[in-house]
Write a protein that holds these residues in place. Structure first.
Motif, PDB file in Angstrom:
ATOM      1  N   THR A   8       0.835  -1.200   0.000  1.00  0.00           N
ATOM      2  CA  THR A   8       0.000   0.000   0.000  1.00  0.00           C
ATOM      3  C   THR A   8       0.870   1.251   0.000  1.00  0.00           C
ATOM      4  OG1 THR A   8      -0.085   0.159   2.407  1.00  0.00           O
ATOM      5  CG2 THR A   8      -1.770  -1.212   1.356  1.00  0.00           C
ATOM      6  N   GLU A   9       0.246   2.359  -0.346  1.00  0.00           N
ATOM      7  CA  GLU A   9       0.962   3.637  -0.325  1.00  0.00           C
ATOM      8  C   GLU A   9       1.450   3.940   1.091  1.00  0.00           C
ATOM      9  OE1 GLU A   9       2.688   6.936  -2.007  1.00  0.00           O
ATOM     10  OE2 GLU A   9       1.771   5.218  -2.968  1.00  0.00           O
ATOM     11  N   ARG A  10       0.638   3.598   2.069  1.00  0.00           N
ATOM     12  CA  ARG A  10       1.026   3.807   3.469  1.00  0.00           C
ATOM     13  C   ARG A  10       2.315   3.042   3.789  1.00  0.00           C
ATOM     14  NH1 ARG A  10      -2.679   2.353   8.751  1.00  0.00           N
ATOM     15  NH2 ARG A  10      -1.138   2.990  10.280  1.00  0.00           N
ATOM     16  N   GLU A  11       2.383   1.787   3.400  1.00  0.00           N
ATOM     17  CA  GLU A  11       3.573   0.980   3.659  1.00  0.00           C
ATOM     18  C   GLU A  11       4.792   1.524   2.914  1.00  0.00           C
ATOM     19  OE1 GLU A  11       2.046  -2.766   2.387  1.00  0.00           O
ATOM     20  OE2 GLU A  11       1.535  -3.383   4.419  1.00  0.00           O
ATOM     21  N   ARG A  12       4.591   1.931   1.661  1.00  0.00           N
ATOM     22  CA  ARG A  12       5.708   2.468   0.876  1.00  0.00           C
ATOM     23  C   ARG A  12       6.250   3.744   1.503  1.00  0.00           C
ATOM     24  NH1 ARG A  12       2.680   0.183  -3.209  1.00  0.00           N
ATOM     25  NH2 ARG A  12       1.339   1.979  -3.487  1.00  0.00           N
ATOM     26  N   ARG A  13       5.374   4.619   1.940  1.00  0.00           N
ATOM     27  CA  ARG A  13       5.822   5.876   2.548  1.00  0.00           C
ATOM     28  C   ARG A  13       6.502   5.637   3.893  1.00  0.00           C
ATOM     29  NH1 ARG A  13       1.813  10.775   0.823  1.00  0.00           N
ATOM     30  NH2 ARG A  13       2.010  10.413  -1.404  1.00  0.00           N
ATOM     31  N   GLU A  53       0.604  12.462   6.223  1.00  0.00           N
ATOM     32  CA  GLU A  53      -0.495  12.876   5.346  1.00  0.00           C
ATOM     33  C   GLU A  53      -1.298  11.660   4.890  1.00  0.00           C
ATOM     34  OE1 GLU A  53      -0.724  14.608   0.910  1.00  0.00           O
ATOM     35  OE2 GLU A  53       0.437  15.815   2.326  1.00  0.00           O
ATOM     36  N   THR A  54      -0.606  10.582   4.565  1.00  0.00           N
ATOM     37  CA  THR A  54      -1.269   9.360   4.116  1.00  0.00           C
ATOM     38  C   THR A  54      -2.133   8.759   5.217  1.00  0.00           C
ATOM     39  OG1 THR A  54       0.515   8.870   2.581  1.00  0.00           O
ATOM     40  CG2 THR A  54      -0.903   7.044   3.192  1.00  0.00           C
ATOM     41  N   ILE A  55      -1.608   8.651   6.424  1.00  0.00           N
ATOM     42  CA  ILE A  55      -2.413   8.037   7.483  1.00  0.00           C
ATOM     43  C   ILE A  55      -3.515   8.970   7.952  1.00  0.00           C
ATOM     44  CG2 ILE A  55      -0.605   6.455   8.211  1.00  0.00           C
ATOM     45  CD1 ILE A  55      -0.116   8.226  10.638  1.00  0.00           C
ATOM     46  N   SER A  56      -3.327  10.268   7.831  1.00  0.00           N
ATOM     47  CA  SER A  56      -4.384  11.215   8.181  1.00  0.00           C
ATOM     48  C   SER A  56      -5.544  11.091   7.207  1.00  0.00           C
ATOM     49  CB  SER A  56      -3.852  12.651   8.168  1.00  0.00           C
ATOM     50  OG  SER A  56      -2.895  12.831   9.174  1.00  0.00           O
ATOM     51  N   ASP A  57      -5.237  10.869   5.935  1.00  0.00           N
ATOM     52  CA  ASP A  57      -6.276  10.709   4.925  1.00  0.00           C
ATOM     53  C   ASP A  57      -7.113   9.465   5.173  1.00  0.00           C
ATOM     54  OD1 ASP A  57      -5.387  12.997   3.726  1.00  0.00           O
ATOM     55  OD2 ASP A  57      -4.326  11.975   2.100  1.00  0.00           O
ATOM     56  N   PRO A  61     -11.208  13.701   6.974  1.00  0.00           N
ATOM     57  CA  PRO A  61     -10.681  15.057   7.136  1.00  0.00           C
ATOM     58  C   PRO A  61     -10.234  15.315   8.571  1.00  0.00           C
ATOM     59  CG  PRO A  61     -12.873  15.086   6.165  1.00  0.00           C
ATOM     60  CD  PRO A  61     -12.585  13.688   6.558  1.00  0.00           C
ATOM     61  N   ARG A  62      -9.221  16.142   8.705  1.00  0.00           N
ATOM     62  CA  ARG A  62      -8.746  16.497  10.033  1.00  0.00           C
ATOM     63  C   ARG A  62      -9.735  17.408  10.733  1.00  0.00           C
ATOM     64  NH1 ARG A  62      -2.431  17.896   8.926  1.00  0.00           N
ATOM     65  NH2 ARG A  62      -1.890  15.852   8.143  1.00  0.00           N
ATOM     66  N   ARG A  63      -9.870  17.200  12.009  1.00  0.00           N
ATOM     67  CA  ARG A  63     -10.746  18.074  12.809  1.00  0.00           C
ATOM     68  C   ARG A  63      -9.891  19.100  13.510  1.00  0.00           C
ATOM     69  NH1 ARG A  63     -13.364  12.843  14.855  1.00  0.00           N
ATOM     70  NH2 ARG A  63     -14.849  12.437  13.200  1.00  0.00           N
ATOM     71  N   GLU A  64     -10.310  20.330  13.451  1.00  0.00           N
ATOM     72  CA  GLU A  64      -9.559  21.424  14.091  1.00  0.00           C
ATOM     73  C   GLU A  64      -9.954  21.546  15.545  1.00  0.00           C
ATOM     74  OE1 GLU A  64      -7.145  23.177  12.545  1.00  0.00           O
ATOM     75  OE2 GLU A  64      -7.482  21.990  10.761  1.00  0.00           O
TER      76      GLU A  64
END
Length: 64
Positions: A8-13, A53-57, A61-64
């Motif tokens: 996965t992109e997560r693993e690659r990053r 950024e990948t794991i946040s996605d 969406p991020r909560r402020e």
């Protein structure tokens, strides 16, 4: 023992960040030039930001 291939992109990053962080700490330990050290640190920080950024996605969406 077979090497694990990131799927996965997560693993690659994560793998990219991990390898760069190992390279950075090896550079610190071997007292490389300050310019090379800073360049490696910059790449490591950028890789970490990309991973975050990948794991946040994944969590929406991020909560402020």
């Amino acid at each position: 023992m077979a090497a694990m291939v990131p799927e996965t992109e997560r693993e690659r990053r994560y793998d990219r960040w991990y390898e760069l962080s190992r390279l950075y700490y090896e550079a610190v330990r071997n007292s490389v030039s300050e310019a090379e050290l800073q360049a490696t640190k910059l790449l490591t920080d950028e890789a970490w930001d990309a991973y975050i950024e990948t794991i946040s996605d994944l969590n929406g969406p991020r909560r402020e």
